[in-house]
Design a protein around this motif. Structure first.
Motif: not given
Length: 277
Positions: A147-150, A173-175, A178-188, A230-237
């Motif tokens: 779920h979410s981060m999981g 899920p965070i899909l 690399s392009q959303v605030p949660w992930g950018i903060k954590a990955f950085s 939780l934007e899905e466009t890139t993942f689904l494309e």
């Protein structure tokens, strides 16, 4: 192995356990939960992994979702790791979305996180070894959900170990971290500023690989984190371009909570069991 039983509860004829142990990978004490079905017919039992979201522990899914009824119905074991290393000597941050409770299921390379934040190796290696000893009549077949981060973690771990996991599913899920605030903060913080190093932990990149297991995703339309996080466009494309089997479902009016998860959890269990049998 320093495995210590903390709790044991009967639930739907099976048993819900909670353990603590010292993790050599994470260099701290950690808890996890595991449900073992009754297996009255002494058949081989597959294992489903559940990865929880930000701020959660292994208790959230075990106490809020009601999954035990489904695990007993389908005769599957379910293991629930914690979401990060923990303890006084483990690096942390005051924010809810970084540090303890926010491990992002990767292997950190940057200080001060690199010493302890290796949740990927912990789950795929150390805890996997423990799990195989706890499941009687283990079939050797596994799948993973979260779920979410999981959900991000389930997709990343499942796709990076496609020969091992028979199915992947996720709620909200965070899909594309690399392009959303949660992930950018954590990955950085965990991986550094070189975004090339982020790709191996981003589901929207991994979905381009061959041999990805079947994927089911459920997303509520009333989720306050959707679509920003939780934007899905890139993942689904990318899934479409690479002919991947992804069923992405939007559930009208549902939010980010366990009310949502518990409503559709049986659909996810049935999806997993179909691939595990």
């Amino acid at each position: 192995m320093s495995l210590k039983l903390i709790e044991k509860h009967s639930s739907f004829d099976g048993l819900q356990y909670k353990y603590s142990h010292y993790s050599e990978v994470l260099q701290c004490d950690l808890t996890f939960s595991i449900y073992l079905p009754s297996n009255k017919e002494k058949k081989e039992i597959p294992l489903i992994w559940w990865l929880s979201g930000l701020t959660c522990t292994d208790d959230n899914f075990s106490q809020k979702s009601g999954f035990q009824r489904l695990a007993e119905k389908y005769q599957v074991a379910v293991i629930i790791p914690d979401t990060s290393p923990r303890g006084e000597n483990v690096a942390d941050d005051d924010a809810y979305d970084l540090g303890q409770g926010a491990g992002f299921y990767l292997n950190a390379t940057q200080n001060p996180w690199a010493k302890n934040y290796k949740m990927y190796t912990y789950i795929t290696d150390e805890l996997s070894g423990i799990a195989s000893t706890l499941v009687p009549n283990f079939s050797g077949k596994e799948s993973i959900m979260g779920h979410s981060m999981g959900g991000h973690g389930a997709l990343v771990i499942g796709m990076k170990n496609a020969a091992r996991f028979k199915a992947i599913s996720a709620f909200s899920p965070i899909l594309n971290p690399s392009q959303v605030p949660w992930g950018i903060k954590a990955f950085s913080s965990y991986l550094g500023e070189d975004k090339a190093n982020w790709k191996e932990w981003d589901a929207s990149e991994l979905i381009k690989e061959t041999g990805v297991p079947p994927i089911l995703i459920s997303q509520g339309t009333a989720d306050t984190f959707y679509p920003e996080q939780l934007e899905e466009t890139t993942f689904l494309e990318n899934a479409r371009k690479n002919n991947q089997t992804v069923n992405y479902e939007k559930m009208e009016g549902y939010d980010h909570s366990y009310f949502f998860i518990s409503t559709f959890l049986e659909d996810h269990f049935a999806f997993h069991v179909k691939q595990l049998r």
